[in-house]
Structure formats: C-alpha cells, structure tokens
Design a protein around this motif. Structure first.
Motif, PDB file in Angstrom:
ATOM      1  N   SER A 144     -25.335 -45.574 -26.497  1.00 32.38           N
ATOM      2  CA  SER A 144     -24.575 -46.223 -25.322  1.00 32.38           C
ATOM      3  C   SER A 144     -25.797 -46.666 -24.408  1.00 32.38           C
ATOM      4  O   SER A 144     -25.853 -47.764 -23.560  1.00 32.38           O
ATOM      5  CB  SER A 144     -23.682 -45.407 -24.805  1.00 32.38           C
ATOM      6  OG  SER A 144     -24.061 -44.200 -24.453  1.00 32.38           O
ATOM      7  N   TYR A 146     -17.188 -53.639 -29.378  1.00 29.49           N
ATOM      8  CA  TYR A 146     -17.041 -52.540 -28.975  1.00 29.49           C
ATOM      9  C   TYR A 146     -15.710 -51.773 -29.846  1.00 29.49           C
ATOM     10  O   TYR A 146     -14.612 -52.394 -29.652  1.00 29.49           O
ATOM     11  CB  TYR A 146     -17.026 -52.115 -27.688  1.00 29.49           C
ATOM     12  CG  TYR A 146     -16.718 -50.740 -27.398  1.00 29.49           C
ATOM     13  CD1 TYR A 146     -17.469 -49.676 -27.346  1.00 29.49           C
ATOM     14  CD2 TYR A 146     -15.251 -50.204 -27.015  1.00 29.49           C
ATOM     15  CE1 TYR A 146     -17.264 -48.039 -26.955  1.00 29.49           C
ATOM     16  CE2 TYR A 146     -14.780 -48.972 -26.908  1.00 29.49           C
ATOM     17  CZ  TYR A 146     -15.912 -47.948 -26.722  1.00 29.49           C
ATOM     18  OH  TYR A 146     -15.821 -46.677 -26.338  1.00 29.49           O
ATOM     19  N   SER A 187     -16.267 -44.767 -28.600  1.00 33.39           N
ATOM     20  CA  SER A 187     -17.485 -43.865 -28.360  1.00 33.39           C
ATOM     21  C   SER A 187     -17.113 -42.477 -29.072  1.00 33.39           C
ATOM     22  O   SER A 187     -16.236 -42.127 -29.436  1.00 33.39           O
ATOM     23  CB  SER A 187     -17.618 -43.756 -26.757  1.00 33.39           C
ATOM     24  OG  SER A 187     -17.671 -44.910 -25.912  1.00 33.39           O
ATOM     25  N   TYR A 219     -22.093 -45.780 -29.515  1.00 34.75           N
ATOM     26  CA  TYR A 219     -20.736 -46.818 -29.642  1.00 34.75           C
ATOM     27  C   TYR A 219     -20.634 -47.053 -31.196  1.00 34.75           C
ATOM     28  O   TYR A 219     -21.603 -47.379 -31.552  1.00 34.75           O
ATOM     29  CB  TYR A 219     -21.021 -47.960 -28.624  1.00 34.75           C
ATOM     30  CG  TYR A 219     -20.938 -47.992 -27.108  1.00 34.75           C
ATOM     31  CD1 TYR A 219     -20.280 -46.673 -26.539  1.00 34.75           C
ATOM     32  CD2 TYR A 219     -21.687 -48.698 -26.463  1.00 34.75           C
ATOM     33  CE1 TYR A 219     -20.440 -46.655 -25.236  1.00 34.75           C
ATOM     34  CE2 TYR A 219     -21.407 -48.751 -25.088  1.00 34.75           C
ATOM     35  CZ  TYR A 219     -21.136 -47.512 -24.632  1.00 34.75           C
ATOM     36  OH  TYR A 219     -21.092 -47.484 -23.232  1.00 34.75           O
ATOM     37  N   MET A 259     -19.408 -50.164 -33.235  1.00 34.81           N
ATOM     38  CA  MET A 259     -19.147 -51.447 -33.019  1.00 34.81           C
ATOM     39  C   MET A 259     -18.814 -52.228 -34.331  1.00 34.81           C
ATOM     40  O   MET A 259     -19.395 -51.914 -35.519  1.00 34.81           O
ATOM     41  CB  MET A 259     -20.444 -52.196 -32.284  1.00 34.81           C
ATOM     42  CG  MET A 259     -20.687 -51.862 -31.070  1.00 34.81           C
ATOM     43  SD  MET A 259     -21.961 -52.684 -30.273  1.00 34.81           S
ATOM     44  CE  MET A 259     -21.238 -54.135 -29.677  1.00 34.81           C
TER      45      MET A 259
END
Length: 113
Positions: free
Chosen positions: A77, A93, A96, A107, A109
């Motif tokens: 991050s 995104y 997390s 993150y 993605m």
C-alpha cells in the motif's frame, strides 16, 4: 527477466503462486479465475516513465503464454508510484490484506483485458 542492450536487468515478472504473498487473512487466493502476476522494475529505472510500458509488455507476454484475460496482483500500500501505474493501465483495487511476516498492508488489484 528482461535485459537491456548492455545485458543489465530491466525487470522481472513472476506468475502464479510465486506472485502471491503470505497473508494473515485466509483464502485470499482461492479465486482461480484470475492469474496472479508479480513484477518489479529495476529501481535505477523507476521514475523515468517506463512503468506503464513494462507493465503492458508483461501483460502481453503472459496473455500470449497463458491465454488468460483476468489478472490479479498484490502491491504494498505504501508503493503509491506503482499503484498509480497499475491504475493507469486499468487495474482496480479489490481489497486490503496484511502480510503474514511484516504485517504491512498490501492491496489486491484486479485487471481484465
């Protein structure tokens, strides 16, 4: 790995399980509809506008080799420069997670070609 004309490393890509990190959260990587990719650009080349081309070249290579259209990557991050490159290409995104060893936030993605 990719090399320049002087045989110096430009960057690397890893695919599949080798692109995943150990997380405190369980079952992060159970969705097998996306192929995990990890990549890194030689730090000496960062900040020179090469990230987008490197990323798109990596995706083209992986698509040609594996014929996949859904990709997942994991990025720290705090690596805002890389996140901006990923978003510019179209990664979104997803969630997390916490690294199991360092407990840094990462993150997840996703990207579809």
């Amino acid at each position: 790995m990719d090399f320049d004309n002087e045989n110096k490393i430009i960057g690397f890509i890893c695919i599949g399980k080798s692109a995943q990190i150990p997380t405190l959260e369980k079952e992060i990587y159970i969705d097998e509809t996306a192929l995990d990719i990890g990549l890194g650009l030689n730090p000496a080349l960062c900040g020179n506008g090469l990230g987008s081309k490197f990323l798109t070249d990596c995706i083209s290579f992986v698509k040609q080799k594996f014929n996949e259209s859904n990709y997942r990557l994991t990025v720290a991050s705090f690596n805002q420069r890389a996140i901006k490159v990923y978003e510019r290409i179209g990664f979104k995104y997803s969630m997390s997670v916490h690294h199991a060893i360092s407990e840094h936030v990462f993150y997840i993605m996703l990207y579809t070609t």
